[in-house]
Design an enzyme around this catalytic site. Structure first.
Site, PDB file in Angstrom:
ATOM      1  N   HIS A   1       0.846  -1.206   0.000  1.00 43.96           N
ATOM      2  CA  HIS A   1       0.000   0.000   0.000  1.00 43.96           C
ATOM      3  C   HIS A   1       0.876   1.249   0.000  1.00 43.96           C
ATOM      4  CE1 HIS A   1      -4.079  -1.534   0.277  1.00 43.96           C
ATOM      5  NE2 HIS A   1      -3.712  -2.420   1.176  1.00 43.96           N
TER       6      HIS A   1
ATOM      7  N   ASP B   1      -0.632  -4.581   5.969  1.00 40.56           N
ATOM      8  CA  ASP B   1      -1.636  -5.513   5.442  1.00 40.56           C
ATOM      9  C   ASP B   1      -1.530  -5.665   3.931  1.00 40.56           C
ATOM     10  OD1 ASP B   1      -2.412  -2.793   5.324  1.00 40.56           O
ATOM     11  OD2 ASP B   1      -4.421  -3.406   4.730  1.00 40.56           O
ATOM     12  N   GLU B   2      -2.088  -6.738   3.446  1.00 39.70           N
ATOM     13  CA  GLU B   2      -2.350  -6.947   2.019  1.00 39.70           C
ATOM     14  C   GLU B   2      -1.126  -6.779   1.116  1.00 39.70           C
ATOM     15  OE1 GLU B   2      -7.069  -5.893   1.805  1.00 39.70           O
ATOM     16  OE2 GLU B   2      -5.692  -4.232   1.377  1.00 39.70           O
ATOM     17  N   VAL B   3      -0.026  -7.368   1.496  1.00 41.23           N
ATOM     18  CA  VAL B   3       1.132  -7.413   0.593  1.00 41.23           C
ATOM     19  C   VAL B   3       0.966  -8.665  -0.264  1.00 41.23           C
ATOM     20  CG1 VAL B   3       3.635  -7.498   0.451  1.00 41.23           C
ATOM     21  CG2 VAL B   3       2.542  -6.368   2.400  1.00 41.23           C
TER      22      VAL B   3
ATOM     23  N   GLU C   1      -1.622  -8.982   9.921  1.00 43.60           N
ATOM     24  CA  GLU C   1      -0.547  -9.699   9.254  1.00 43.60           C
ATOM     25  C   GLU C   1       0.805  -9.566   9.960  1.00 43.60           C
ATOM     26  OE1 GLU C   1      -2.924  -7.913   7.799  1.00 43.60           O
ATOM     27  OE2 GLU C   1      -3.259  -8.499   5.704  1.00 43.60           O
TER      28      GLU C   1
END
Lengths: 665, 665
Positions: free
Chosen positions: B243, B306-308, B358
């Site tokens: 992000h 988050d969200e890698v 995460e």
């Protein structure tokens, strides 16, 4: 312009450029439109002074707010890539008296050119007013506008003395002023009820004279800067020698009568007046004006000067003796002598004196400005004697008059109408006045807006722009647009009614509120005792000064009476809703003490609606029974009397319907 | 408390103390009331630190605003003369973790006591919520309240990265947070779409990464001060290693893949990720964190995490080699190694690390905080391993769920429910999250409020406070009250509909808008392409996340179906209005391109209303024709499908009416 405005009234689709207010001096429509979407960019050409950059940044923020689009905040120098080019021809701080601008919108780009940042500030408002939805984005119509104001002084007075207005309210007011191209905030800061400026030299002025409700000098500087970024001057008013009790709480020795003094809590004209014969008082003024003259940077300084009743002077033997010794025949002469000395102090501080009507006196120098609150007569007299003048008579917003009345007032009319060009040039313009006896911060916006926009147009647009129907149509658009500035003139009605309604639904109360108006002129307070501490949270406070609903109903009835086919169903639908409203509102009224006074108002609306519905029946063929007209006229007459200090403004239209029945028989 | 709340539901007159939200831990009603009028005065007892004085000044301004009374701004030290005494037991800056307060209102005086200014800040909100109209003035009921929060961390995340939120919006949000006793502003400042903080060390971050839409360091300091005056901490979030595209526009060398990079304009999970194997990147972070750690004074620092998706890492041979050499079996391990080094940098700056789910990894020290966005499971796991945790799953405001759903979520439930006291104490509280893919500044308030007040109650009030009906009743009161802070969650609907309606009256559009809700969860954008620059000015943007009208209609129908006598007329009246609405709205829809998509929504409402009216007929005796039920069910089913990305939320109640007809036959 007039031609365009009239044309717009005749066709269903309103051209976007028709939402402009004030109307520009010259417009020539082009063809096509400039699309405005998330890729909107501003570039500055010419002098990119900080004030020009601030204008650009404000334009971007405003555009985002009015469209709901995220718009990049970058301000570039690249002409070619920009949607809007701000072209500042000269140094930003030079010749700010020139407010003219040229705005040219083509399908490729909008270019706004002016000689300084003030002209740009005026022009961006026009540009923003041009923007309308276009598909999923927005667009401005191609157009060329050349614009400049008719009068150089276009002001609004706000009164922080009677009720204190927090800084955020003052700033919001400045936003609104800039939007309609007003350029002077006249700030009434002291009066019998409060001294609202922090003074380092005489700290008891604000410490004892304000209940703790005053502006710090830092806040005042911040407001002046905020105003100047928008091309608005801030002129302070320090009332003297009357309307001055708040000064005497801390410094009773200034007064013409014995102390001690308390802040006045009520409204009206009070006796306390500064002693104009005491030399120490001029020392005091010397020091105070020196302090305030550097805080308030505007070249003009308002000393009030109105409504001195002279009672304290008459009761003071020393002052009477002084008058005799100095050959002053009456209190007017005494005040003129005082004004002359004050004017000299102001001149030492490089300030030009401004005062109300009463200061007009041949002994004063010609660079003073006389602000006329009693009519065009003194304005004309002043101008003919070579004094500069401002009109405020007819523009008292606290009189609760409709926009159309204010719109018809013109500084160069009546006794100021027939003047040669040289005298006419002495009339600098005028100011709307928002006296605050009955203003709390939450109501300020709805008392000032949108009516002030109509006055702003009178002061900015060419004299010939006078069409009232066009004004109302554009006022509606500008009123909606102003809410995107954060003004609450529309939304405050809701929250104030919700406070009154407690946990009840406000629907029926809204229906009533939308058709009432506060009583006019100085009628408020005739039937009740008010002080500064009386809560301003009743129906009269929530109600808007001008009921659009009632005005529109009046227009419908007028059209119906000219042509019996038109609008009958629409008129009936409204009357039915009003007839039913009292029953819907009754439980709410019963539940809240604050609404008790509203009961007869609500009954009046239902009575009027019933009369109107019967009249509609009789106008479409049924025969009215004997005595019906007389009875209805008496009922309408009774319903026209104010109750709870509000007027049910559908009464005049219902009366016309009843009278029309009379003409049939 | 529960007992009181339930009692209130049974009687017509609602006791004023019942408008409190969050409900206090302990209340004992007294007798009589404290009258509050223009003579209201505040005195400070104990430590009159600047923050205590600011609390007092704010209370005075708030009281004036919510009552419409001018209230003196003086703050005294004279206990005896004061209406409200703020008793600050200890030095104002000490032990601010203690938010407890005791408020005792008697007919003579209100005394609010706390160990520091934060407790006072919480208590004055309770005091202000107690105040209700009383005759022509106001009053607070006599009561004794002892109160403290259930959880020490009660936050709201706002996302300035996806859409920039101007300073005034952030401040308004802080006002609302303080009003419902939230104490942490979690500020999401960087993401793929923007880097919103001015950096002196790496100026290309904001210069190239923000479209010019960023906060200066002065603005950030001002916001932190503003928050702290209200007892609110400000925790920044700098997302890494994913992000993060906005960082790479100016500094492409930080990335794991080749540049150049542009700001992302769309929404979702993107590939770019910081290269965790490059030593220079840690030097960069060292310097940036040093700069930001002194700007943001809070002891906590959120690194996102988050969200890698790992795609850039997988495609980078050097990174693959690094993983092999260091025995990192997958990208999770690689990210954990990265987090550990970042945590060390933060520790050097005396900051505790916070991150999303995460980041949870046994290698990290126990003073980090894990923010759970995927459910209570990771929260429970973290707490059992000795990590501190925050709940956000179930509190995503952008999911457009009703307040009741958020209200039922509890940090100590589900997988985090069965824990010993030691583990449970690791759950610090939680945060509502306002992700801003579909948020413009003008909508922020209506997306956040009033629903966040229900979450605030969950985090503040005792666990047993769970009655949904009581919550909704109080939420309505608190929602109205919040508008006096300047929040626009109620009024923005009007101005947004006015923009859509152009010069038309908004009545019928309002009727429709009041019964629709935006689609839920991640459904928005499924049928349309959105970018950051898509205007957010459609019906879905104006519509409130939860339709009170639809909810109330559902309650009426529920009561009617239990007892056929109840509410039949009220239900019919509403259905008639909705049935007629499409005809009234049609001309408006025809006039504006932006409303074209609304046509089927409007038709659905009319169809549903017609079905509902027929069902009411059949439920009161008429016999439904053959096949009626099946046909209506199909129609309701069709009307339940979203159109224009909104849901007509009266459909479920109409469906119940139709099904009830089926049960008769």
């Amino acid at each position: 312009m007039q031609r365009l405005a009239l044309a717009a009234l005749c066709c269903a689709v309103v051209a976007p450029a028709q939402n402009l207010m004030p109307l520009p001096a010259k417009m020539a429509p082009g063809s096509g439109r400039l699309v405005i979407d998330g890729g909107f960019r501003v570039a500055i050409s010419g002098d990119a002074h900080a004030l020009v950059r601030a204008t650009a940044a404000r334009t971007i923020a405003r555009l985002a707010r009015q469209t709901g689009m995220q718009v990049g905040g970058e301000i570039g120098r690249d002409w070619k890539a920009a949607t809007l080019v701000l072209d500042c021809k000269g140094p930003a701080t030079e010749n700010t008296a020139d407010e003219s601008y040229i705005l040219e919108v083509t399908p490729k780009q909008a270019v706004l050119a002016a000689s300084n940042f003030v002209g740009l500030a005026r022009g961006v408002e026009t540009f923003l007013q041009l923007i309308e939805p276009y598909g999923e984005a927005y667009a401005a119509p191609a157009i060329r506008i050349e614009d400049q104001p008719r009068f150089p002084w276009r002001g609004l007075l706000i009164d922080s003395a009677r009720h204190f207005l927090p800084v955020e309210n003052v700033k919001r007011t400045l936003d609104g002023m800039a939007a309609v191209k007003l350029n002077v905030l006249h700030w009434h800061l002291t009066d019998d009820q409060g001294f609202r400026v922090e003074s380092h030299v005489f700290p008891k002025l604000h410490q004892l004279g304000s209940d703790g409700l005053y502006y710090t000098q830092a806040e005042i500087r911040d407001i002046i800067r905020y105003a100047w970024e928008r091309g608005i001057r801030v002129m302070p008013e320090f009332e003297m020698p009357g309307h001055i009790t708040s000064w005497f709480v801390g410094y009773p020795e200034l007064a013409s009568g014995p102390g001690p003094y308390q802040l006045m809590r009520g409204w009206g004209i009070f006796d306390p007046a500064l002693d104009p014969t005491r030399d120490e008082n001029y020392d005091f003024l010397q020091k105070l004006i020196f302090e305030m003259a550097s805080l308030f940077t505007d070249p003009y300084f308002h000393i009030g000067g109105d409504e001195v009743n002279g009672k304290q002077w008459d009761q003071n033997e020393k002052i009477q003796e002084y008058k005799r010794q100095n050959g002053l025949k009456d209190n007017q002469d005494l005040q003129a002598a005082f004004n002359k000395r004050v004017q000299q102090i102001l001149a030492q501080n490089r300030k030009k004196m401004v005062g109300w009507d009463e200061i007009l006196h041949p002994d004063l120098p010609k660079d003073i400005v006389v602000q006329s609150w009693r009519g065009q007569k003194s304005l004309g007299a002043a101008a003919r004697q070579g004094f500069q003048g401002l009109l405020s008579a007819g523009w008292y917003l606290d009189h609760m008059l409709p926009a159309s009345v204010h719109y018809e007032v013109d500084p160069l009319s009546k006794e100021a109408g027939e003047m040669d060009a040289q005298a006419a040039a002495k009339v600098l313009g005028g100011e709307a006045c928002m006296w605050a006896e009955f203003i709390s911060p939450e109501m300020l916006d709805s008392r000032v807006w949108p009516r002030t926009a109509a006055i702003a147009e009178r002061l900015w647009s060419p004299r010939e722009v006078r069409d009232v129907a066009s004004m109302y149509r554009r006022l509606e658009a500008v009123s909606r647009w102003l809410e995107f500035l954060g003004l609450t003139h529309r939304s405050s009605l809701c929250s104030m009614l919700e406070r009154l309604a407690g946990t009840h639904e406000i629907g029926p109360l809204m229906t009533l509120a939308e058709v009432v108006e506060p009583v006019r002129f100085y009628q408020r307070g005739q039937s009740r005792q008010y002080t500064q501490q009386t809560p301003l949270n009743r129906l009269i406070d929530a109600a808007r000064p001008e009921s659009d609903t009632a005005r529109e109903f009046g227009e419908l009835v007028g059209a119906f009476l000219r042509d019996r086919q038109a609008h009958a169903a629409e008129i009936r639908a409204r009357l039915v809703r009003w007839q039913d409203n009292d029953a819907a509102l009754a439980p709410l009224i019963a539940s809240a003490a604050a609404l008790k006074e509203v009961a007869p108002v609500s009954r009046d609306l239902t009575t009027l609606a019933a009369a109107g519905l019967e009249a509609m029946d009789f106008l479409s063929g049924k025969r009215a029974p004997q005595g019906w007209i007389e009875k209805q006229k008496a009922q309408v007459e009774a319903a026209r009397k104010p109750k709870a200090e509000v007027l049910v403004q559908v009464a005049p239209a219902v009366e016309k319907l009843v009278e029309a029945v009379g003409r049939i028989r």
